[in-house]
Design a protein around this motif. Structure first.
Motif, PDB file in Angstrom:
ATOM      1  N   LYS A 109       0.826  -1.204   0.000  1.00 38.31           N
ATOM      2  CA  LYS A 109       0.000   0.000   0.000  1.00 38.31           C
ATOM      3  C   LYS A 109       0.864   1.260   0.000  1.00 38.31           C
ATOM      4  O   LYS A 109       0.611   2.198  -0.765  1.00 38.31           O
ATOM      5  N   VAL A 110       1.889   1.271   0.843  1.00 38.21           N
ATOM      6  CA  VAL A 110       2.767   2.433   0.933  1.00 38.21           C
ATOM      7  C   VAL A 110       3.489   2.669  -0.392  1.00 38.21           C
ATOM      8  O   VAL A 110       3.570   3.804  -0.882  1.00 38.21           O
ATOM      9  N   VAL A 111       4.020   1.614  -0.991  1.00 36.93           N
ATOM     10  CA  VAL A 111       4.755   1.747  -2.251  1.00 36.93           C
ATOM     11  C   VAL A 111       3.827   2.188  -3.374  1.00 36.93           C
ATOM     12  O   VAL A 111       4.185   3.058  -4.183  1.00 36.93           O
ATOM     13  N   ASP A 112       2.638   1.612  -3.435  1.00 36.35           N
ATOM     14  CA  ASP A 112       1.678   1.997  -4.479  1.00 36.35           C
ATOM     15  C   ASP A 112       1.276   3.461  -4.344  1.00 36.35           C
ATOM     16  O   ASP A 112       1.181   4.190  -5.350  1.00 36.35           O
ATOM     17  N   GLU A 113       1.013   3.903  -3.132  1.00 38.47           N
ATOM     18  CA  GLU A 113       0.649   5.309  -2.906  1.00 38.47           C
ATOM     19  C   GLU A 113       1.785   6.248  -3.293  1.00 38.47           C
ATOM     20  O   GLU A 113       1.558   7.301  -3.904  1.00 38.47           O
ATOM     21  N   TYR A 114       2.998   5.853  -2.958  1.00 34.34           N
ATOM     22  CA  TYR A 114       4.161   6.665  -3.293  1.00 34.34           C
ATOM     23  C   TYR A 114       4.330   6.765  -4.811  1.00 34.34           C
ATOM     24  O   TYR A 114       4.505   7.860  -5.361  1.00 34.34           O
ATOM     25  N   ASN A 115       4.286   5.628  -5.506  1.00 30.44           N
ATOM     26  CA  ASN A 115       4.463   5.643  -6.952  1.00 30.44           C
ATOM     27  C   ASN A 115       3.366   6.443  -7.652  1.00 30.44           C
ATOM     28  O   ASN A 115       3.637   7.187  -8.607  1.00 30.44           O
ATOM     29  N   ALA A 116       2.129   6.325  -7.174  1.00 30.72           N
ATOM     30  CA  ALA A 116       1.022   7.074  -7.761  1.00 30.72           C
ATOM     31  C   ALA A 116       1.195   8.569  -7.544  1.00 30.72           C
ATOM     32  O   ALA A 116       0.969   9.384  -8.453  1.00 30.72           O
ATOM     33  N   ALA A 117       1.602   8.942  -6.342  1.00 30.50           N
ATOM     34  CA  ALA A 117       1.814  10.362  -6.050  1.00 30.50           C
ATOM     35  C   ALA A 117       2.976  10.919  -6.851  1.00 30.50           C
ATOM     36  O   ALA A 117       2.937  12.063  -7.329  1.00 30.50           O
ATOM     37  N   LEU A 118       4.028  10.129  -7.022  1.00 33.51           N
ATOM     38  CA  LEU A 118       5.177  10.565  -7.820  1.00 33.51           C
ATOM     39  C   LEU A 118       4.765  10.781  -9.268  1.00 33.51           C
ATOM     40  O   LEU A 118       5.109  11.802  -9.880  1.00 33.51           O
ATOM     41  N   LYS A 119       4.007   9.868  -9.822  1.00 32.96           N
ATOM     42  CA  LYS A 119       3.558   9.976 -11.217  1.00 32.96           C
ATOM     43  C   LYS A 119       2.656  11.180 -11.413  1.00 32.96           C
ATOM     44  O   LYS A 119       2.708  11.856 -12.457  1.00 32.96           O
ATOM     45  N   ALA A 120       1.838  11.496 -10.400  1.00 31.81           N
ATOM     46  CA  ALA A 120       0.896  12.619 -10.496  1.00 31.81           C
ATOM     47  C   ALA A 120       1.514  13.947 -10.068  1.00 31.81           C
ATOM     48  O   ALA A 120       0.842  14.980 -10.121  1.00 31.81           O
ATOM     49  N   GLY A 121       2.767  13.908  -9.629  1.00 34.66           N
ATOM     50  CA  GLY A 121       3.402  15.132  -9.144  1.00 34.66           C
ATOM     51  C   GLY A 121       2.830  15.629  -7.837  1.00 34.66           C
ATOM     52  O   GLY A 121       2.818  16.834  -7.577  1.00 34.66           O
ATOM     53  N   LYS A 122       2.375  14.700  -6.982  1.00 36.68           N
ATOM     54  CA  LYS A 122       1.728  15.086  -5.732  1.00 36.68           C
ATOM     55  C   LYS A 122       2.411  14.499  -4.498  1.00 36.68           C
ATOM     56  O   LYS A 122       1.775  14.249  -3.480  1.00 36.68           O
ATOM     57  N   LEU A 123       3.723  14.306  -4.571  1.00 38.02           N
ATOM     58  CA  LEU A 123       4.427  13.774  -3.408  1.00 38.02           C
ATOM     59  C   LEU A 123       4.309  14.692  -2.192  1.00 38.02           C
ATOM     60  O   LEU A 123       4.322  14.232  -1.057  1.00 38.02           O
ATOM     61  N   GLY A 124       4.183  15.974  -2.450  1.00 33.52           N
ATOM     62  CA  GLY A 124       4.036  16.928  -1.358  1.00 33.52           C
ATOM     63  C   GLY A 124       2.728  16.802  -0.614  1.00 33.52           C
ATOM     64  O   GLY A 124       2.579  17.369   0.483  1.00 33.52           O
ATOM     65  N   GLU A 125       1.770  16.063  -1.165  1.00 27.06           N
ATOM     66  CA  GLU A 125       0.475  15.881  -0.522  1.00 27.06           C
ATOM     67  C   GLU A 125       0.412  14.609   0.322  1.00 27.06           C
ATOM     68  O   GLU A 125      -0.607  14.341   0.971  1.00 27.06           O
ATOM     69  N   LEU A 126       1.475  13.812   0.297  1.00 26.45           N
ATOM     70  CA  LEU A 126       1.507  12.620   1.147  1.00 26.45           C
ATOM     71  C   LEU A 126       1.648  13.032   2.610  1.00 26.45           C
ATOM     72  O   LEU A 126       1.982  14.162   2.925  1.00 26.45           O
ATOM     73  N   THR A 127       1.384  12.087   3.501  1.00 31.86           N
ATOM     74  CA  THR A 127       1.542  12.334   4.942  1.00 31.86           C
ATOM     75  C   THR A 127       2.492  11.291   5.518  1.00 31.86           C
ATOM     76  O   THR A 127       2.155  10.110   5.588  1.00 31.86           O
ATOM     77  N   PRO A 128       3.695  11.712   5.926  1.00 30.69           N
ATOM     78  CA  PRO A 128       4.280  13.048   5.762  1.00 30.69           C
ATOM     79  C   PRO A 128       4.619  13.324   4.299  1.00 30.69           C
ATOM     80  O   PRO A 128       4.730  12.378   3.513  1.00 30.69           O
ATOM     81  N   PRO A 129       4.823  14.581   3.932  1.00 35.39           N
ATOM     82  CA  PRO A 129       5.147  14.897   2.540  1.00 35.39           C
ATOM     83  C   PRO A 129       6.533  14.387   2.167  1.00 35.39           C
ATOM     84  O   PRO A 129       7.377  14.150   3.028  1.00 35.39           O
ATOM     85  N   ASN A 130       6.750  14.203   0.883  1.00 30.77           N
ATOM     86  CA  ASN A 130       8.081  13.893   0.379  1.00 30.77           C
ATOM     87  C   ASN A 130       8.514  15.071  -0.489  1.00 30.77           C
ATOM     88  O   ASN A 130       7.896  15.357  -1.511  1.00 30.77           O
ATOM     89  N   THR A 131       9.560  15.779  -0.069  1.00 32.40           N
ATOM     90  CA  THR A 131      10.005  16.980  -0.770  1.00 32.40           C
ATOM     91  C   THR A 131      11.331  16.767  -1.494  1.00 32.40           C
ATOM     92  O   THR A 131      12.033  17.730  -1.803  1.00 32.40           O
ATOM     93  N   HIS A 132      11.671  15.517  -1.771  1.00 24.49           N
ATOM     94  CA  HIS A 132      12.930  15.221  -2.445  1.00 24.49           C
ATOM     95  C   HIS A 132      12.970  15.901  -3.817  1.00 24.49           C
ATOM     96  O   HIS A 132      11.982  15.893  -4.555  1.00 24.49           O
ATOM     97  N   LYS A 133      14.106  16.500  -4.147  1.00 20.72           N
ATOM     98  CA  LYS A 133      14.224  17.224  -5.416  1.00 20.72           C
ATOM     99  C   LYS A 133      14.315  16.287  -6.618  1.00 20.72           C
ATOM    100  O   LYS A 133      14.001  16.681  -7.736  1.00 20.72           O
ATOM    101  N   ASN A 134      14.746  15.060  -6.387  1.00 24.05           N
ATOM    102  CA  ASN A 134      14.859  14.100  -7.481  1.00 24.05           C
ATOM    103  C   ASN A 134      14.353  12.735  -7.019  1.00 24.05           C
ATOM    104  O   ASN A 134      15.111  11.762  -6.939  1.00 24.05           O
ATOM    105  N   PRO A 135      13.053  12.645  -6.709  1.00 26.45           N
ATOM    106  CA  PRO A 135      12.514  11.378  -6.206  1.00 26.45           C
ATOM    107  C   PRO A 135      12.546  10.297  -7.273  1.00 26.45           C
ATOM    108  O   PRO A 135      12.397  10.569  -8.468  1.00 26.45           O
ATOM    109  N   ARG A 136      12.729   9.073  -6.842  1.00 28.70           N
ATOM    110  CA  ARG A 136      12.841   7.948  -7.769  1.00 28.70           C
ATOM    111  C   ARG A 136      11.702   6.963  -7.533  1.00 28.70           C
ATOM    112  O   ARG A 136      11.325   6.683  -6.399  1.00 28.70           O
ATOM    113  N   PRO A 137      11.149   6.416  -8.619  1.00 26.75           N
ATOM    114  CA  PRO A 137      10.068   5.433  -8.467  1.00 26.75           C
ATOM    115  C   PRO A 137      10.597   4.114  -7.920  1.00 26.75           C
ATOM    116  O   PRO A 137      11.810   3.847  -7.942  1.00 26.75           O
ATOM    117  N   ILE A 138       9.696   3.303  -7.434  1.00 22.24           N
ATOM    118  CA  ILE A 138      10.042   1.963  -6.957  1.00 22.24           C
ATOM    119  C   ILE A 138       9.232   0.981  -7.792  1.00 22.24           C
ATOM    120  O   ILE A 138       8.114   0.589  -7.442  1.00 22.24           O
TER     121      ILE A 138
END
Length: 255
Positions: free
Chosen positions: A146-175
């Motif tokens: 669940k965590v990995v799927d949510e992260y990958n979806a947010a990364l693809k949508a450009g919404k990592l900053g909306e996760l809890t806690p947010p992810n503000t990495h400048k060069n985030p990488r998919p899993i």
């Protein structure tokens, strides 16, 4: 005991990644002279696998950080220092797991980190599925997927900053690409910044700001040189510079 009293329980729970021989003697030995002790709650920390000493310095900023409860607990875009503080303060027993995929594993910048884990015989868990990885690492398979799927979806949508806690990495990488890896790590204590305050001659100052005759401190035995963080390479440099200054000052007293 001194760490718990002065820097708090999270700091006291950190395994040592710096010197094992500097343990607060400067504060205890200068006590009878009533020194002005400063920055006792300040310290530098970084990631480490405590039982073996393996160092995942760069790995901790390349994927998802999860706790033993298989929950993200920090912003992976923070510095390795702050991630280490959060791991000590926000996880059970000061343990986190960095989750990465094969593409991230093969980054040249991580070569030394993987070597550190292999040479120290520190565990790195590996599997062809996220659920399998969770089982290898002792994590919850359903929660990790669940965590990995949510992260990958947010990364693809450009919404990592909306996760809890947010992810503000400048060069985030998919899993995405198997095999997947889970790297256990802790927040580790590099050095404390507290100690007796000194002047530019390295003399220890008392609580009234007056030099204590014949009492000097240098390097990490002194306080007031660093707070919150430190400039890389500055600890040994400051010890050398202040040590020379003390020598020059003592020579003037002998004339």
């Amino acid at each position: 005991m001194m760490l718990t009293m002065m820097a708090g329980v999270p700091a006291a729970n950190m395994p040592v990644r710096g010197s094992h021989s500097v343990t607060g003697e400067s504060i205890l030995l200068t006590g009878p002279y009533f020194p002005k002790v400063v920055n006792v709650d300040q310290y530098h920390c970084g990631p480490i696998h405590g039982p073996t000493g393996a160092n995942p310095l760069n790995i901790v900023n390349t994927g998802i950080a999860v706790s033993k409860e298989t929950k993200r607990y920090t912003d992976e875009g923070k510095t390795y220092v702050q991630m280490s503080r959060d791991t000590a303060a926000l996880t059970r027993d000061n343990w986190g797991y960095m989750i990465v995929d094969e593409d991230t594993h093969n980054l040249p910048m991580l070569k030394n980190d993987w070597f550190s884990y292999s040479s120290h015989k520190a565990p790195v868990y590996k599997a062809d599925t996220i659920e399998g990885l969770a089982k290898e690492a002792g994590l919850n398979p359903v929660e990790l997927k669940k965590v990995v799927d949510e992260y990958n979806a947010a990364l693809k949508a450009g919404k990592l900053g909306e996760l809890t806690p947010p992810n503000t990495h400048k060069n985030p990488r998919p899993i995405l690409r198997a095999p997947f890896y889970a790297v256990p790590f802790q927040g580790g204590m590099t050095a404390t910044f507290g100690g007796p305050l000194i002047n530019t001659n390295g003399q220890v100052l008392d609580t009234e700001g007056r030099p204590v005759p014949g009492l000097f401190a240098v390097g990490n035995a002194a306080g007031g040189l660093f707070y919150d963080n430190y400039v890389g390479g500055a600890q040994l440099t400051s010890a050398s510079v202040i040590g020379r200054q003390i020598a020059d000052y003592v020579k003037t007293l002998a004339k």
